[in-house]
Design a protein around this motif. Structure first.
Motif, short mmCIF file in Angstrom:
data_model
loop_
_atom_site.label_atom_id
_atom_site.label_comp_id
_atom_site.label_asym_id
_atom_site.label_seq_id
_atom_site.Cartn_x
_atom_site.Cartn_y
_atom_site.Cartn_z
N GLN A 132 0.83 -1.21 0.00
CA GLN A 132 0.00 0.00 0.00
C GLN A 132 0.87 1.25 0.00
O GLN A 132 0.54 2.24 -0.66
N HIS A 133 1.97 1.20 0.74
CA HIS A 133 2.87 2.36 0.78
C HIS A 133 3.34 2.72 -0.61
O HIS A 133 3.29 3.88 -1.03
N VAL A 134 3.82 1.72 -1.35
CA VAL A 134 4.39 1.98 -2.67
C VAL A 134 3.32 2.53 -3.60
O VAL A 134 3.57 3.49 -4.36
N ALA A 135 2.13 1.96 -3.56
CA ALA A 135 1.04 2.48 -4.39
C ALA A 135 0.74 3.93 -4.03
O ALA A 135 0.52 4.78 -4.92
N GLY A 136 0.70 4.21 -2.74
CA GLY A 136 0.45 5.59 -2.31
C GLY A 136 1.52 6.55 -2.77
O GLY A 136 1.22 7.67 -3.19
N TYR A 137 2.79 6.13 -2.70
CA TYR A 137 3.88 6.99 -3.16
C TYR A 137 3.72 7.32 -4.64
O TYR A 137 3.91 8.46 -5.07
N ALA A 138 3.39 6.29 -5.43
CA ALA A 138 3.25 6.49 -6.88
C ALA A 138 2.15 7.50 -7.18
O ALA A 138 2.33 8.40 -8.01
N LEU A 139 1.01 7.37 -6.52
CA LEU A 139 -0.11 8.27 -6.80
C LEU A 139 0.18 9.68 -6.27
O LEU A 139 -0.18 10.67 -6.90
N ASP A 140 0.84 9.78 -5.12
CA ASP A 140 1.23 11.09 -4.60
C ASP A 140 2.13 11.82 -5.59
O ASP A 140 2.07 13.04 -5.71
#
Length: 445
Positions: A285-293
């Motif tokens: 989830q962290h990595v997905a969040g970083y990408a979208l941010d």
């Protein structure tokens, strides 16, 4: 266009996370916090004086032990050295944070010794200077031989603006448009350790439709792999250094996210690899969040489906299974593969290139305004202190990430739930599959 990376380094308890939160807090949020996502943020996008840059909190990185245990205050010098070396390797600029109250410690001196041999631009900041009494202690820090430190109190915000001024002035010049040889679609393969990133890369390169030529990268980017897929030039960006053999491999894995962020910033779309046999973990989830941010496109690649039951090998199953954990990325396509048996490999690049294409969709002003006005009529904005949000005009901004600028009567009247409603309406009309949508509010006409 990749944002420059600013890494905050220093020993434990000097206030790195507080400064990190203060820095990214200077940026007025144009996207509300993702619903359904709880995470300790290690990465964020800051904006100061019109310049965006990526901020990395290496304090958070040090909390990931080799087996998930907390390293905490007892982080060894070896771990701090590994963390610092990777920060030096990946960052465009480093903020070396010290504690003005405690003065210099042996660990501070060790870090300073490493920084002297680097070629990275460095700014020293002395934190916890909450009063004139603490500011008088800063003279001790000058013996490190660096420029005069910026005196700050990250907790109270004192001096942080001046520090960010120095950061922006020291950043490398902004890049213009991509040159002809950079106009290939750029895909970053990311994920936590042992999910099969390298196996996926090798399987993609073995696709009969892919013509491959490996191009050595710089010392910061060991290799980008160029290929042509169905006539489309593509660059696969592998997370730097992950495959490198090392006696300290476990320790390097702990800080692989920092390398991954650098790879991600250079990409158009992130291929997030998830292990079907292990399910979704917080780091996914962290990595997905970083990408979208960061405004990147996202494709979720569920790998190792050969290890699960046949009923669990279909994308439809995983779209439903992943929905609770990726509510904030419901628009991201899901593909299922086995890099080992090559099952489903042929679906990865078409899905990624579709997301790239969706990033370039043009939203004609007349149609965009029609969609939004109908949305306002269908469901009125909530009232706040007797006032409602009113739309004057909307237009698509010229940006790599799909962005809609809305001119309204008062930017403070947009509730986060109504923002999500408007985003949904825009997506229903224009698609934008796999991409975040930014709604930027401006006051006036």
């Amino acid at each position: 266009m990749a944002r420059p990376i600013v890494a905050i380094i220093g020993r434990p308890n000097v206030g790195k996370s507080t400064l990190f939160n203060r820095a990214i807090g200077q940026r007025k949020a144009i996207v509300d916090p993702h619903s359904g996502l709880t995470r300790d943020r290690l990465y964020g996008v800051a904006e100061w004086r019109g310049r965006e840059f990526t901020v990395v909190d290496t304090a958070g990185l040090s909390l990931w032990g080799p087996r998930g245990e907390a390293a905490g205050e007892g982080a060894s010098r070896a771990a701090i050295e590994a963390q610092t070396r990777i920060a030096i390797d990946q960052a465009d600029l480093i903020i070396f944070l010290l504690d003005v109250r405690q003065g210099l410690t042996p660990i501070d001196r060790d870090i300073a010794r490493m920084l002297r041999t680097s070629r990275r631009h460095l700014i020293v900041a002395a934190n916890k200077a909450d009063s004139p009494a603490e500011r008088h202690l800063a003279h001790e820090l000058l013996e490190l031989g660096f420029d005069e430190p910026s005196l700050i109190s990250a907790q109270h915000g004192l001096g942080v603006g001046d520090l960010l001024d120095r950061v922006v002035e020291a950043l490398p010049p902004q890049e213009g448009e991509r040159s002809e040889d950079e106009k290939a679609d750029r895909l970053a393969i990311m994920g936590r350790p042992n999910v099969g990133k390298s196996s996926l890369l090798n399987a993609l390169l073995g696709d009969e439709r892919a013509l491959v030529s490996a191009t050595p990268g710089t010392t910061r980017d060991p290799i980008d792999t160029e290929l042509t897929f169905d006539g489309v030039p593509v660059v696969l960006i592998d997370t730097a250094g992950i495959r490198r053999k090392s006696s300290s491999r476990d320790r390097l894995e702990r800080y692989s996210l920092l390398r991954g962020i650098h790879a991600m910033e250079r990409s158009d779309v992130v291929l997030l690899v998830v292990d079907a046999s292990a399910g979704v973990l917080a780091q996914d989830q962290h990595v997905a969040g970083y990408a979208l941010d960061a405004g990147k496109g996202l494709v979720i690649v569920v790998n190792k489906v050969d290890l699960v039951e046949p009923a669990m090998r279909k994308p439809a199953y995983w779209r439903k299974a992943l929905a609770p954990d990726f509510k904030f990325a419901a628009f991201a396509p899901v593909v299922t593969v086995s890099a080992r048996t090559r099952e489903g490999i042929g679906s990865v690049l078409p899905a990624a290139l579709e997301v790239v294409g969706q990033r370039r969709i043009k939203m004609p002003p007349n149609e965009l305004n029609r969609v939004l006005r109908e949305a306002f009529l269908e469901h009125q904005p909530p009232s706040y202190k007797g006032r409602r949000l009113k739309l004057n005009y909307a237009t698509q901004a010229s940006a790599e990430t799909p962005t809609v600028v809305m001119f309204v009567n008062d930017t403070e009247l947009l509730h986060f739930s109504y923002r999500r409603y408007l985003e949904k309406k825009v997506r229903e009309r224009f698609g934008l599959v796999g991409n975040p949508l930014k709604l930027v509010l401006r006051a006036g006409k």
